[in-house]
Design a protein around this motif. Structure first.
Motif, mmCIF file in Angstrom:
data_model
loop_
_atom_site.group_PDB
_atom_site.id
_atom_site.type_symbol
_atom_site.label_atom_id
_atom_site.label_comp_id
_atom_site.label_asym_id
_atom_site.label_seq_id
_atom_site.Cartn_x
_atom_site.Cartn_y
_atom_site.Cartn_z
ATOM 1 N N ILE A 175 -36.033 -20.246 47.335
ATOM 2 C CA ILE A 175 -34.633 -20.283 47.762
ATOM 3 C C ILE A 175 -33.895 -21.461 47.129
ATOM 4 O O ILE A 175 -32.835 -21.297 46.517
ATOM 5 N N SER A 176 -34.466 -22.650 47.258
ATOM 6 C CA SER A 176 -33.769 -23.863 46.818
ATOM 7 C C SER A 176 -33.705 -23.990 45.300
ATOM 8 O O SER A 176 -32.725 -24.516 44.755
ATOM 9 N N THR A 236 -39.643 -21.948 50.561
ATOM 10 C CA THR A 236 -38.493 -22.846 50.412
ATOM 11 C C THR A 236 -38.133 -23.060 48.946
ATOM 12 O O THR A 236 -36.965 -23.208 48.599
ATOM 13 N N THR A 265 -30.790 -23.013 42.958
ATOM 14 C CA THR A 265 -29.623 -23.895 42.886
ATOM 15 C C THR A 265 -30.007 -25.157 42.132
ATOM 16 O O THR A 265 -31.143 -25.320 41.697
ATOM 17 N N ALA A 306 -26.435 -28.998 45.633
ATOM 18 C CA ALA A 306 -26.849 -27.831 46.422
ATOM 19 C C ALA A 306 -28.352 -27.861 46.679
ATOM 20 O O ALA A 306 -28.808 -27.590 47.798
ATOM 21 N N ILE A 335 -30.093 -28.154 50.383
ATOM 22 C CA ILE A 335 -30.955 -27.083 50.882
ATOM 23 C C ILE A 335 -32.321 -27.629 51.272
ATOM 24 O O ILE A 335 -32.881 -27.263 52.313
ATOM 25 N N THR A 336 -32.887 -28.500 50.454
ATOM 26 C CA THR A 336 -34.190 -29.090 50.803
ATOM 27 C C THR A 336 -34.070 -29.932 52.070
ATOM 28 O O THR A 336 -34.976 -29.930 52.914
ATOM 29 N N ALA A 393 -31.931 -29.356 54.465
ATOM 30 C CA ALA A 393 -31.747 -28.400 55.564
ATOM 31 C C ALA A 393 -33.085 -27.829 56.024
ATOM 32 O O ALA A 393 -33.344 -27.698 57.227
#
Length: 328
Positions: A110-111, A107, A114, A118, A122-123, A125
């Protein structure tokens, strides 16, 4: 005079708080009030999670709105392994750390590419994804949660015993504060804070800021997972609700209320928030109507949180001392 005041206030208050927390089991035994052990055990456990989050928000400038994901993972490790009859605490701890590290790396990669809104979304999500995954685990209770018959056993230390659990959690909290202070004051912490101020400049100076942030993110995830593991032992219950955005919001509130970038601040914020919450619940079922404005007022009084009020008090005392000396 100012130096003396600074040391006495900013050091004495945390020491007194930790001493008071250490003496809770003694007081609970003498007063024959086991409820205090449960209440302050919850405070200590959430303080661990809040301290881990402070490493991200206070020092790295990474506002994670899905930190409850790791809290829930730690709790579910205990619940699912206990479901299959595994009560070995070392296994619980190893699986918790490994799982949170793996999920944290995935995670985080990916996060962390950004920033700002954002990153927050994302976190959030990711936390919601795991929340719905837990809801779908019907074998382990689904939305109703899972009762835990046996807690974690570390040899002769059984976390089923409330006193043992409390002191283990307190020891973990102290270890987190000590390790956290070493980390943030080391080169790693300096780079992390520099990246929060100006990430582009730090990268121009040759620092791989993404790696530093990812390392901080994974450390924070693992520590938060341990707090979730301890909470599962405290409540003997695990639920998808541990992973909801409201739990993440509570952790953020504790960090902000106590004081960002102070490590000790989140402990103060956790103690203040959960104690006031419990007091208000005793007076009214609509305690949130009162609790919300209280947090707003506390933050407005000092944007650096309750721990920041100590700095404000130190400045006032120093000014008063200088005024008295000038008159003399």
């Amino acid at each position: 005079m100012m130096m003396h005041t600074k040391i006495s206030l900013r050091t004495l208050v945390p020491v007194l708080l930790l001493t008071a927390l250490a003496l809770v089991p003694v007081y609970a035994h003498l007063a024959q009030q086991p409820f205090y052990l449960t209440l302050f055990g919850r405070i200590v456990i959430f303080a661990i999670a809040a301290v881990s989050l402070d490493l991200l928000i206070g020092y790295g400038g990474m506002v994670s709105f899905g930190h409850a994901l790791f809290f829930g993972l730690g709790a579910y490790v205990v619940g699912i392994l206990a479901y299959y009859g595994v009560d070995n605490g070392f296994v619980h701890l190893a699986v918790t750390l490994a799982l949170c590290a793996v999920v944290g790396v995935i995670t985080g990669l990916i996060s962390l590419r950004t920033s700002g809104i954002a990153f927050i979304m994302i976190t959030l999500a990711f936390a919601q994804m795991f929340y719905f995954l837990a809801v779908g685990l019907k074998q382990y209770g689904g939305d109703d949660g899972l009762s835990i018959a046996s807690g974690s056993h570390f040899g002769s230390l059984a976390l089923d015993d409330p006193n043992v659990l409390y002191y283990v959690a307190f020891a973990v909290l102290c270890a987190c504060l000590w390790a956290g202070s070493r980390i943030v004051n080391a080169r790693f912490g300096m780079v992390l804070r520099g990246s929060r101020q100006n990430d582009r400049r730090m990268r121009a100076l040759g620092f791989a800021t993404l790696q530093y942030k990812l390392f901080a993110y994974v450390i924070s995830a693992m520590v938060c997972g341990v707090s979730g593991m301890l909470n599962a032992n405290l409540t003997h219950f695990v639920s998808p609700a541990y992973m909801t955005w409201t739990t993440s919001g509570d952790l953020i509130a504790m960090v902000v209320l106590g004081g960002l970038g102070s490590l000790v601040g989140p402990v103060i914020g956790s103690a203040a928030m959960l104690t006031v919450e419990e007091l208000l619940k005793g007076y009214t079922d609509h305690w949130m109507i009162i609790f919300g404005p209280l947090i707003v007022v506390a933050v407005l009084l000092s944007r650096r949180g309750l721990y920041g009020l100590l700095t404000d008090l130190e400045v006032r005392i120093a000014r008063h001392a200088r005024a008295v000396e000038s008159k003399v």
